[in-house]
Design a protein around this motif. Structure first.
Motif, mmCIF file in Angstrom:
data_model
loop_
_atom_site.group_PDB
_atom_site.id
_atom_site.type_symbol
_atom_site.label_atom_id
_atom_site.label_comp_id
_atom_site.label_asym_id
_atom_site.label_seq_id
_atom_site.Cartn_x
_atom_site.Cartn_y
_atom_site.Cartn_z
ATOM 1 N N ARG A 98 -4.291 107.090 -57.685
ATOM 2 C CA ARG A 98 -3.129 106.628 -58.454
ATOM 3 C C ARG A 98 -2.422 105.356 -57.872
ATOM 4 O O ARG A 98 -1.731 105.052 -58.724
ATOM 5 C CB ARG A 98 -2.109 107.979 -57.953
ATOM 6 N N SER A 99 -2.811 105.025 -56.855
ATOM 7 C CA SER A 99 -2.517 103.743 -56.595
ATOM 8 C C SER A 99 -3.081 102.581 -57.526
ATOM 9 O O SER A 99 -2.406 101.595 -57.765
ATOM 10 C CB SER A 99 -2.672 103.324 -55.024
ATOM 11 N N ILE A 100 -4.382 102.984 -57.628
ATOM 12 C CA ILE A 100 -5.214 101.910 -58.585
ATOM 13 C C ILE A 100 -4.492 102.151 -60.156
ATOM 14 O O ILE A 100 -4.323 100.901 -60.676
ATOM 15 C CB ILE A 100 -6.716 102.553 -58.686
ATOM 16 N N ALA A 101 -3.971 103.357 -60.335
ATOM 17 C CA ALA A 101 -3.429 103.414 -61.664
ATOM 18 C C ALA A 101 -2.194 102.794 -61.663
ATOM 19 O O ALA A 101 -1.664 102.318 -62.901
ATOM 20 C CB ALA A 101 -3.318 104.798 -62.101
ATOM 21 N N GLY A 102 -1.444 102.573 -60.757
ATOM 22 C CA GLY A 102 -0.166 102.101 -60.699
ATOM 23 C C GLY A 102 1.087 103.095 -60.655
ATOM 24 O O GLY A 102 2.266 102.971 -60.629
ATOM 25 N N PHE A 103 0.613 104.393 -60.503
ATOM 26 C CA PHE A 103 1.712 105.573 -60.346
ATOM 27 C C PHE A 103 2.236 105.490 -58.876
ATOM 28 O O PHE A 103 3.308 106.064 -58.605
ATOM 29 C CB PHE A 103 1.113 106.855 -60.573
ATOM 30 N N TYR A 104 1.582 105.043 -57.800
ATOM 31 C CA TYR A 104 2.107 104.707 -56.367
ATOM 32 C C TYR A 104 2.037 103.225 -56.200
ATOM 33 O O TYR A 104 0.989 102.482 -56.653
ATOM 34 C CB TYR A 104 1.120 105.492 -55.490
ATOM 35 N N THR A 105 3.164 102.815 -55.739
ATOM 36 C CA THR A 105 3.112 101.482 -54.948
ATOM 37 C C THR A 105 2.446 101.416 -53.811
ATOM 38 O O THR A 105 3.133 102.009 -52.667
ATOM 39 C CB THR A 105 4.412 100.780 -55.137
ATOM 40 N N ILE A 106 1.689 100.595 -53.379
ATOM 41 C CA ILE A 106 1.069 100.371 -52.100
ATOM 42 C C ILE A 106 2.023 99.764 -51.138
ATOM 43 O O ILE A 106 2.603 98.828 -51.538
ATOM 44 C CB ILE A 106 -0.423 99.777 -52.094
ATOM 45 N N ASP A 107 2.007 99.986 -49.863
ATOM 46 C CA ASP A 107 2.662 99.412 -48.868
ATOM 47 C C ASP A 107 2.227 97.972 -48.588
ATOM 48 O O ASP A 107 3.150 97.229 -48.115
ATOM 49 C CB ASP A 107 2.942 100.261 -47.872
ATOM 50 N N SER A 108 0.781 97.659 -48.262
ATOM 51 C CA SER A 108 0.398 96.396 -48.189
ATOM 52 C C SER A 108 -0.991 96.422 -48.827
ATOM 53 O O SER A 108 -1.535 97.492 -49.112
ATOM 54 C CB SER A 108 0.354 96.484 -46.616
ATOM 55 N N GLY A 109 -1.609 95.233 -48.721
ATOM 56 C CA GLY A 109 -3.029 95.186 -49.338
ATOM 57 C C GLY A 109 -2.799 94.565 -50.609
ATOM 58 O O GLY A 109 -1.680 94.367 -51.350
#
Length: 362
Positions: free
Chosen positions: A50-61
């Motif tokens: 879901r981070s790859i899809a953009g549904f979650y915003t990653i905290d770093s990286g």
């Protein structure tokens, strides 16, 4: 020649409150591969998808798709359509309109929408069902509609979040084959999330095994199954037998280890960096163990006693105990295939060739 790099994850971290779900994830995925994220519930595989899809915003990286950093892009601009476990079909829309939804949002021309939707439905074998509604279709057909909705966008990556978990066993197998066939025929890049080891082994070009927010191993199904790098991977993928052993001789990649109270030895090929006297684990799969077959001097051998067995159709699974390793191995698991009417009872010898054994650091 390696395929072009399509997805590049660099030191990706995701934190929910006090829970550090993704811990410095680094992963590269090539174009045209079927990649499976595998692991138990809560290991981070769906969070990463879901981070790859953009549904979650990653905290770093950083997340790069086709060389472009996409950290700040919303889902609809990333080109990463997702097929959800629940399919997420619009119940008030026909099959055609469900598949066309993304193209309608992009305001594509009507003739283009018609052509692309028809082509996508043909790929998933749903031609002729354009005017049906989701409630008029089986679970397998709904899954195909969801897949067609992803295919129609002509995106570089398709993400699938346990899309077969709501199907019965027989239908899961049929759709699994269809998905793999579609992926190979179209040269798609697919990232597939599951906790089902059989799905991962049978469908994937590569498997990424997750363990508590980190990647324990990334490799081909054969590597993951036969050459696990950690005890966690060996134990999670299928069934295996573990026995503690001690390194007694090192000759290049040939490692001789001592096992059991009797101090038997066996020599195994391994790329581990080890020292004389080091305590490590030896892993051997149930299907690699032989019962009452002639063993040669180089084989791994145990004298055991059958405690019970279970008939599983294509094989008989035996559970055996022995005095020599009882302090470390509560019971041995041995799978015997195509044995006909033969059933073993009482004392047996179990053995395995050295090339069926694998050494793992504790």
């Amino acid at each position: 020649m390696a395929s072009p790099l399509l997805l590049d994850l660099k030191n990706v971290n995701k934190i929910f409150g006090q829970n550090h779900v993704l811990k410095d994830i680094n992963l590269q995925i090539e174009k045209g591969k079927f990649i499976t994220f595998l692991g138990p519930s809560g290991c981070g595989k769906t969070t990463l998808l879901r981070s790859i899809a953009g549904f979650y915003t990653i905290d770093s990286g950083d997340i790069f798709i086709a060389g472009n950093r996409v950290n700040e892009l919303p889902p609809y601009k990333r080109g990463t359509p997702m097929v959800f476990q629940e399919y997420a079909l619009f119940p008030h829309m026909t099959v055609f309109n469900n598949v066309a939804y993304g193209l309608d949002i992009q305001k594509r021309p009507e003739d283009e929408i018609q052509e692309r939707v028809s082509a996508a439905l043909a790929k998933v074998k749903l031609t002729g069902l354009e005017e049906r509604y989701p409630h008029e279709m089986s679970g397998g057909q709904q899954q195909r509609v969801a897949m067609a909705r992803a295919l129609v966008m002509n995106s570089p990556i398709i993400l699938l979040d346990e899309p077969l978990s709501n199907l019965d066993a027989k239908l899961r197998e049929e759709v699994r084959v269809e998905l793999r066939t579609i992926q190979q025929e179209l040269g798609l890049t697919v990232i597939y999330v599951t906790h089902d080891q059989l799905e991962a082994l049978s469908m994937s070009d590569e498997i990424v095994v997750f363990n508590k927010g980190v990647i324990d191993q990334h490799g081909t199904p054969h590597e993951i199954y036969y050459k696990p790098r950690t005890q966690y991977v060996a134990d999670f993928i299928g069934t295996t037998n573990f026995i503690p052993v001690e390194v007694v001789r090192i000759e290049g990649s040939r490692i001789t280890v001592k096992y059991g109270k009797a101090g038997r030895t066996v020599t195994v090929e391994s790329d581990l960096s080890l020292k004389i006297g080091e305590q490590i684990m030896l892993s051997v799969r149930p299907e690699s163990l032989r019962i009452n077959e002639q063993a040669n001097e180089h084989d791994f051998v145990i004298q055991a006693y059958v405690s019970h067995s279970t008939f599983l159709g294509e094989k008989e699974r035996y559970f055996a105990v022995d005095k020599d390793t009882a302090d470390w191995v509560p019971q041995w698991i041995i799978d015997a295939y195509d044995i006909g009417a033969t059933r073993y009872r009482g004392s047996i010898q179990i053995s395995a060739a050295p090339d069926k054994l694998h050494l793992i650091n504790k």
